[in-house]
Structures are given as structure tokens and as C-alpha cells.
Design a protein around this motif. Sequence first.
Motif, PDB file in Angstrom:
ATOM      1  N   GLU A   1       0.826  -1.197   0.000  1.00 31.15           N
ATOM      2  CA  GLU A   1       0.000   0.000   0.000  1.00 31.15           C
ATOM      3  C   GLU A   1       0.868   1.258   0.000  1.00 31.15           C
ATOM      4  N   LYS A   2       1.963   1.219   0.728  1.00 38.14           N
ATOM      5  CA  LYS A   2       2.881   2.357   0.759  1.00 38.14           C
ATOM      6  C   LYS A   2       3.476   2.611  -0.616  1.00 38.14           C
ATOM      7  N   GLN A   3       3.816   1.539  -1.329  1.00 37.70           N
ATOM      8  CA  GLN A   3       4.354   1.690  -2.674  1.00 37.70           C
ATOM      9  C   GLN A   3       3.307   2.263  -3.620  1.00 37.70           C
ATOM     10  N   ALA A   4       2.069   1.772  -3.484  1.00 36.97           N
ATOM     11  CA  ALA A   4       1.001   2.273  -4.347  1.00 36.97           C
ATOM     12  C   ALA A   4       0.713   3.753  -4.071  1.00 36.97           C
ATOM     13  N   SER A   5       0.736   4.158  -2.809  1.00 42.87           N
ATOM     14  CA  SER A   5       0.533   5.569  -2.462  1.00 42.87           C
ATOM     15  C   SER A   5       1.663   6.429  -3.019  1.00 42.87           C
ATOM     16  N   SER A   6       2.865   5.905  -2.984  1.00 42.15           N
ATOM     17  CA  SER A   6       4.007   6.637  -3.553  1.00 42.15           C
ATOM     18  C   SER A   6       3.837   6.802  -5.055  1.00 42.15           C
ATOM     19  N   LEU A   7       3.235   5.806  -5.692  1.00 43.37           N
ATOM     20  CA  LEU A   7       3.001   5.889  -7.129  1.00 43.37           C
ATOM     21  C   LEU A   7       2.014   7.008  -7.446  1.00 43.37           C
TER      22      LEU A   7
END
Length: 455
Positions: free
Chosen positions: A277-283
Motif C-alpha cells: 500500500e505504501k508503494q502504491a501511495s508513492s506511485l
Amino acid sequence: MLKISRISALFTTLFSLSVCAKSVDFDSAWQNVLKNHNGIAAERANVERQEALASGTSDLNLPSITLSANYTYLDDDVTVSAEQVANSAGTSLSVIPLPIPNLTSTLTERDIFTSSIRAIWPIFTGGRISAAESAAEGKTEEAQSQLKMKQQGSYEDLAKYYFSVVLANEVVTTYAEVEQGLAKHRDNAIKLQQQGQIAKVERLQADAAYDKAKVDLRKAQQNSDIASAALRSMLQMNESVTPETPLFINQALPQMTAFIDNTLATYPGLDLLAAKEKQASSLIKAEKGSYYPEVYLYGNYNLYEGDSLSAEIAPDWMVGVGVNVPLLDNKGRSDKVVAAHRAVQQVQYLKKQAKQDLSLLVEKTYREALQSIDEYYGLASSIELAQENVILREKAFKQGLSTSLDVVDAELYLASIKTQRSLASFNYVISLVKLLALSNQTDTFVQYQLQARQG
């Protein structure tokens, strides 16, 4: 003498095997797995890899400095004449009172070699650098969660291999007792037949039962050898391994809600989804950053430009500020932002489902452990009954009041109850290990062992 020599050879073999075997308790076996398991080592290397990549993203905030060298070959020298100079100044040579010879000057020769140092320093990137740093941190956290999950799975695998050996050894002991009991029964049958108290068929029945017991014992020993080989392979040990930690059973377990709460708070699979989820939010942040301008400082210092006139008059260095403003993009920025939001939603749904599945798994495992406890203690009276039945059937057989088949059935029934009870203890330990692994409480295993009754 032949019997004595065989017994002596058997004891010699057993002694040599016990000398070669290495005794290992469960905790020591687990430390061995943590140290030597290739799968765990691979996940640990992946964590170190992601940490190195995450550390590298911080360099995005630093200036990039390059040393460049160029060689260019022109079709001809670059020259300028006096007439061209006058014309560029808006003056004709005919109006100049003094005569000027038709001279030419070489600005640049056709062979050009230059070298320079260039620097670009990003000042504002619309949040794309911080998004890259956050995404790298998320990948590191994901790798750490994968390592923990691999360790958890290996812990459960070790328990299965380790206690399978313990169970197999208990089964060997049980079948050895059956073999001894039926050997004694066979000897009694031979004496009774010689005395004319039983028919030949009764003695044959005792012979057949004894031979079958020897086959069953050899089969149990082979199963024990197979289980030991599997454990030895997981521990990456060449010598034989003798487990020191026995099977055991507890009379009760803590409340199920405690296991569920700890699992939902610490399970590495949920941490892995949080990292996703953190990676997706960073995207999302990175895609939105493509709408903002980029601001940067730049500079250039010429190290070598040759001996031409143009090199002499050109400045040695320059600095400036640059801005890139995206006006029209053909890479689908808006769709990428929408896709990034959907990725976050996907992970959130997966987390909710994972929590439901984990709660169900803990409850299932907990109830299986309780079932094993009930089965173990419920078989206590059956053990006592079966042992008494063996004694009574053997006495009745000697008195001609019972058949050989009755004695054999009594021996086999006692063995089946003992095996069933050992299996209940095994299933309990495996369920307990799974509960402790799921709830991140593997360090409390020894406490359960100390408080327990050995199986």
C-alpha cells in the motif's frame, strides 16, 4: 551360543549408532535452520539488496556531475574574412578610407576536440524524488516481511520434520512392545501345544501373528529412518540426528482471542500488504508530480577547447537556472493517477480479506489443538483397559479359556490405542507451533513444553 552372538551383535550395532547420532533439542534445531537454511538466506539477501537500493534513492537530491569529451570533424575549417566582418557590422569596405587587405581568419579548425565538466542540481521535482524514496522504503519493508514469512514457514516445517521423527520413534517403541508380547505368546503357544492343551492351529495363529509383528516393526523402523533423513536434510547435517524434545500435551490453552489479536497485530503477511500500500501511495504522488514543473540549477566549465580563435573568445564557465514546464503529455498522466488510486484500493481490500482469513485460520488451528487435547486425555481409560485386557487374555489362553486370536487382538488393540494417543500428542504440538508462529510467539514454545505433560 548363536543367540548370544546375535544379541551381542545387535547391541554393538545399536551402540555404534547411538555414538554416531547427534542429540538435538528443538530450539537448537531451529537456531541451526536460521543459520543454514538456503531459503532464509535468500530472503535475507533480498532485504540487503532492497536496503542498498533504498539508500541509493537519497542520491537523487544531490547534483549530477559529468565529465565529457567530444571530438568533431567538420567538412572544412570555419573562417571569416574582413569583408564578412564589415558586412556583419553593416559597413562596406568601399566606404572605409584606409585600404584593408583581403584577409581571412580561422575561427575553428575542422578537427575539434573539447572537454568540460557539467553539473545539474534538481531543486524542485513536484515530489517525485520523495515519492521514489517512499517507494524504495516500501520495497524494503516488503522484503523484510517476506523474510519473516519465510522464517515462520520454516519454523512450522521444522516442527513437522522434527516431531515426525519423535512420533515415528514412539511408534517403533510401541511395535517393539507388540513384537515382544507376541514372541512371548508364541513361546507359550509352543509349550501348550507340546503339552497337548491347544490345537496346532492355535500355535500357527501365534506364529503368524508374531511374524506379522516383526514385519510391522521393520516397517515402523523404516518410516523412522525416512523421517530422520528428512530432518537431517533440513538441518543440513550428515550424521544421524536424535531429537531430545519429546512430544507433549497441555491441559489447556490461553483464550483464543489472545491468539487472534496477536496475529492481527504482528502477522508479517499484513505488514507485507501495508508495504504494498505504501508503494502504491508513492506511485500516486509520483504520477501527480508529472503535472508540476521541474526547477534545476546547472553549470558548465570548459576544461579544453583547443587553440582556435573561437575558443579564445568563448567564456570558460557558465551557470544558470532551468525550468521544464509540462504542457501536453502523451504518456497518459491522468489515467496513470487513476490506476495508482485503484492499486491502493486493491491492497486495502486484500488487507481486509487477509484479516478475515487469518482470524478463521487461527480459530481452526486453535480448535484442532483443543480436539487433540480432548482425544489424548479421553484415551487414558482406553489405555488402562487395553493393558488389563492383554493380561487377562494371556492368562485365559494359558488356562485354555481363550484363543490365540483373542490374545493377538488384545495386543494389537493396545498398540493401536498407544499409537492413536501418540498421534494426538503430535497433532497437538503441530497445532500449537502453528498458533505460536501465526501470533509471533514462537519464543514461548519452551514455556508450554515445561508446563506440559509428556506424550
